[in-house]
Design an enzyme around this catalytic site. Structure first.
Site, PDB file in Angstrom:
ATOM      1  N   HIS A   1       0.872  -1.176   0.000  1.00 52.41           N
ATOM      2  CA  HIS A   1       0.000   0.000   0.000  1.00 52.41           C
ATOM      3  C   HIS A   1       0.906   1.222   0.000  1.00 52.41           C
ATOM      4  O   HIS A   1       1.710   1.392   0.908  1.00 52.41           O
ATOM      5  CB  HIS A   1      -0.892  -0.003   1.241  1.00 52.41           C
ATOM      6  CG  HIS A   1      -1.813  -1.182   1.296  1.00 52.41           C
ATOM      7  ND1 HIS A   1      -3.083  -1.164   0.772  1.00 52.41           N
ATOM      8  CD2 HIS A   1      -1.634  -2.443   1.783  1.00 52.41           C
ATOM      9  CE1 HIS A   1      -3.658  -2.343   0.953  1.00 52.41           C
ATOM     10  NE2 HIS A   1      -2.799  -3.146   1.558  1.00 52.41           N
ATOM     11  N   LEU A   2       0.771   2.037  -1.031  1.00 56.27           N
ATOM     12  CA  LEU A   2       1.651   3.206  -1.116  1.00 56.27           C
ATOM     13  C   LEU A   2       0.934   4.507  -0.760  1.00 56.27           C
ATOM     14  O   LEU A   2       1.564   5.565  -0.726  1.00 56.27           O
ATOM     15  CB  LEU A   2       2.304   3.292  -2.506  1.00 56.27           C
ATOM     16  CG  LEU A   2       3.185   2.085  -2.875  1.00 56.27           C
ATOM     17  CD1 LEU A   2       3.864   2.314  -4.221  1.00 56.27           C
ATOM     18  CD2 LEU A   2       4.232   1.788  -1.800  1.00 56.27           C
TER      19      LEU A   2
ATOM     20  N   ASP B   1       2.459  -7.063   2.423  1.00 55.84           N
ATOM     21  CA  ASP B   1       1.289  -6.266   2.803  1.00 55.84           C
ATOM     22  C   ASP B   1       1.755  -4.979   3.497  1.00 55.84           C
ATOM     23  O   ASP B   1       1.191  -4.551   4.508  1.00 55.84           O
ATOM     24  CB  ASP B   1       0.327  -7.050   3.699  1.00 55.84           C
ATOM     25  CG  ASP B   1      -1.023  -6.346   3.859  1.00 55.84           C
ATOM     26  OD1 ASP B   1      -1.256  -5.324   3.173  1.00 55.84           O
ATOM     27  OD2 ASP B   1      -1.845  -6.821   4.664  1.00 55.84           O
TER      28      ASP B   1
END
Lengths: 310, 439
Positions: free
Chosen positions: B64-65, B308
């Site tokens: 997740h950026l 993740d």
């Protein structure tokens, strides 16, 4: 002078039987002070305490405040709804700002389990957990034990039956740990949906049948049932609960004749306990409230008493 | 012509079962040759990899950026630097941004912002509009814009019919659907794994059944629809067993596991005194689950390891347990932690080639990404590892903007020493090069 060798009181799970004994014995001396005409000792003069309540409370808050007054400490009380929490301030910032004003001990009630651990890790003040979420309410556990101890003269080899919503109850958790450490046998009863998952971890026996659960009990403790549990589908109705798990005289036949009837309050009369029992000769509900002050005086004394001067 | 020769390392290329001392020559960003005793061409840059392990560039298919929308937690450049620092050359970024990555323009945004970044970033598109689970997003148009796969990750797809249609439709455009498996009714309000520890701590539990019920549903749906299903962050023993059976039946399903689920259990929530860095979804489960995850990883039931990577600002986690967001930032610890686990010998039958496979060829296969191998003609992406390097996890030194890890302060053995993307060094000795990359 004996003191507790710990900074905080976060729960009874981590407190030893020796420490509990010390707290109960000290509570007895405090009880004596409460019975005086002038209920005031100078023990904590010049010491500052913060009562920080993020949830409503009557008994716990009043008894902590009275305990502080009887011990001559200076205290301030902040309610969650009026604190800067509603302005978006974090718990850590709130307490650090008050701590710098000279607060040495924080009494906190908070809706989130573990919040007193979090606070204890982040401030130097002593933390007394006045109830954190569904985790523990150690001072309630101690005052319940003190009440039983005063009435029965001992805690070991007593059978205590706790009835109701164990799953969501911080009072139950503190009592389960504390009573068993002191040698009592604890059994629980209530609908399966109100039992914590993997109940075995607490080392107690569970009976779905209340009459069976109170067999030979020295103490029967009813827990408060919250309406919202029914709304979330954990049992069908308050009246069905009252019929199956209400602590009423007809279900107490197999308990000992002199079994104490307890309730941490606030009571839903006619739901988890009948007025007949709550107000009857075996009830110690009001004694519990009185014990609360003595136990909290003892804890303040043991945590704060003399430590800074020495 | 730009050339890089990596000399004398132990080259492990699981896609070809290659494991021997060799040199790797990268020419103009492409692997030209892997062979023992290559001559250094004139003008070529050279890296001495003697005593080191040379692998295909590591691929993390689940990060997740936070970009766009929560750039204070992470953004595409910082996330890419974190990847490089952790030995990763390639990441696939989830769509739960703000706005949600459910439109071709959003896929384009990520790709444009990632150009010149320190790692290759493949956008994963949302499966449903707004991640709301109600209407299918434009999978085909997003695929044309460069989406590598589709997922509502962060949220389960509640409706079985929605999942059925999405899987079925996706089969038509030849793309994989990544499922975050959680029955939201069973997990409602949960803070950690439901079991003895949650009971003692008074935290609401998330039962394993919340994950297993959804995996079971989606495996049954997959039988009707065909297509390809990838299960994100598998966390329970029951899930592993279901996947094992599904694979034996020949279903087209793959799965990943995170390092934290492989290494930690629910006990840590208690032992850390409710440290919010232990709060993650799916939650850390029991020792039995942890063992089952290893077994699944070793026997191939679980295809890949993915971090993740869920970065949060320190302020977000510095609150009471219930109020903290879920997530562990893993890009800068995943490889280190697993190398350490390997060197400790705690996991029987775990080997370096297996670890490399789970971080390179396997994730590349799951998402059909280029790379993951050093076969001639592949992208010149390489990770060079020193399995004996001592390393301490210090989030204060991270390239990620986040600090959220339950592993802070851990002393480890094993670390990446070079990360190379398209023949360009993005990280050397833990230091990420500060410049624009060609990719």
């Amino acid at each position: 002078m004996q003191t507790l060798r710990r900074k905080d009181i976060l729960g009874l799970e981590e407190i030893s039987a020796e420490e509990i004994t010390l707290i109960l014995e000290t509570s007895r001396s405090m009880r004596e002070i409460m019975q005086r005409k002038i209920k005031k000792v100078p023990t904590l003069r010049g010491r500052s305490v913060l009562n920080l309540f993020y949830e409503p409370s009557t008994r716990t808050k009043a008894s902590f405040e009275l305990a502080q007054k009887y011990m001559s400490s200076d205290s301030v009380s902040v309610a969650g709804s009026s604190s800067s929490l509603v302005k978006g301030e974090t718990l850590k910032d709130t307490v650090r700002n008050v701590e710098i004003m000279g607060i040495e001990c924080v009494i906190m009630r908070h809706p989130v389990s573990g919040s007193s651990h979090y606070l204890a890790q982040n401030v130097e003040a002593a933390i007394i957990n006045a109830g954190d979420g569904m985790h523990e309410h150690p001072t309630q556990g101690l005052l319940d034990m003190f009440t039983i101890w005063e009435k029965k003269g001992r805690l070991e080899e007593l059978k205590v039956t706790i009835v109701g919503d164990i799953r969501h109850s911080r009072v139950a958790r503190s009592n389960l740990w504390g009573l068993q450490k002191m040698g009592s046998e604890v059994v629980v009863s209530g609908p399966p949906t109100l039992m914590p998952p993997d109940l075995d971890v607490f080392g107690v026996k569970y009976y779905t049948d209340l009459e069976e659960a109170v067999e030979g009990a020295d103490v029967v403790m009813a827990l408060r049932l919250q309406q919202e549990r029914q709304e979330s589908g954990l049992f069908p109705s308050m009246r069905e609960y009252a019929e199956l798990y209400g602590v009423i005289p007809q279900k107490m036949a197999r308990a000992k004749e002199d079994a104490l009837i307890m309730h941490p309050g606030p009571m839903n009369r006619g739901i988890e306990i009948s007025s007949e029992l709550a107000d009857g000769p075996r009830s110690v509900v009001l004694e519990q409230a009185a014990s609360g002050v003595a136990v909290r005086m003892a804890l303040l004394y043991l945590l704060l008493g003399g430590t800074k001067e020495q | 012509m730009k050339q890089l020769l990596i000399k004398g390392g132990r080259v492990i290329d699981p896609a070809r079962s290659y494991d021997q001392t060799a040199d790797v020559l990268i020419t103009d960003g492409i692997v030209e040759k892997v062979d023992p005793a290559l001559k250094t061409p004139t003008g070529a840059e050279e890296i001495d990899a003697a005593g080191l392990v040379v692998t295909p560039g590591l691929i993390d298919i689940h990060v997740h950026l936070r970009d766009p929308g929560q750039e204070y937690k992470e953004d595409i450049p910082s996330g890419a630097r974190a990847a490089a620092a952790g030995g990763f050359t390639t990441v696939a970024a989830m769509a739960n941004t703000d706005p949600v990555g459910d439109d071709p323009s959003m896929i384009g945004y990520v790709r444009r912002k990632a150009s010149g970044a320190a790692a290759r970033v493949y956008p994963i598109g949302a499966l449903t509009r707004g991640l709301e689970g109600k209407e299918m997003a434009e999978l085909g148009r997003m695929k044309l814009a460069g989406a590598a796969a589709f997922s509502d990750d962060g949220r389960p797809v509640k409706s079985g019919m929605m999942m059925r249609n999405a899987l079925h439709y996706a089969s038509g455009i030849g793309t994989v659907v990544i499922a975050h498996e959680e029955d939201p009714y069973l997990s409602a309000g949960g803070m950690m794994h439901e079991g003895t520890v949650s009971s003692v701590l008074g935290l609401r539990g998330i039962p394993s059944a919340a994950e297993e019920a959804m995996i079971s549903r989606d495996l049954l749906i997959l039988k009707i629809t065909g297509g390809r299903l990838h299960i994100a962050h598998v966390s329970s023993a029951g899930s592993v067993e279901m996947l094992r059976r599904a694979k034996a039946e020949g279903l087209n399903v793959t799965a990943e596991v995170t390092p934290h689920h492989l290494l930690l259990t629910e006990r840590l929530v208690k032992n850390s005194g409710y440290n919010t860095n232990t709060k993650v979804n799916p939650p850390l489960r029991t020792e039995n689950d942890r063992q089952a995850l290893w077994a699944g990883l070793l026997d191939g039931t679980i295809d890949a390891i993915a971090s993740d990577h869920a970065p949060h600002h320190p302020d977000d986690k510095d609150v009471e347990y219930d109020f903290a967001p879920c997530g562990i930032a893993g890009l800068e610890t995943t490889l280190h932690l697993l190398l350490d686990e390997l060197s400790s010998g705690r996991v029987k039958d775990f080997s370096l080639p297996l670890l490399v496979e789970k971080l390179t060829s396997a994730p590349a296969r799951v998402l059909d990404l280029p790379g993951g191998t050093l076969e001639e003609g592949s992208p010149g992406d390489v990770t060079i590892i020193d399995p004996d390097r001592e390393f301490i996890i210090d989030p204060e030194k991270w390239y990620s903007k986040s600090r959220n890890t339950p592993f802070a302060g851990k002393h480890l053995k094993g670390a990446p020493v070079y990360t190379i993307v398209g023949g360009e060094v993005t990280m050397k000795e833990g230091v990420v090069a500060e410049r624009e990359f060609q990719g």
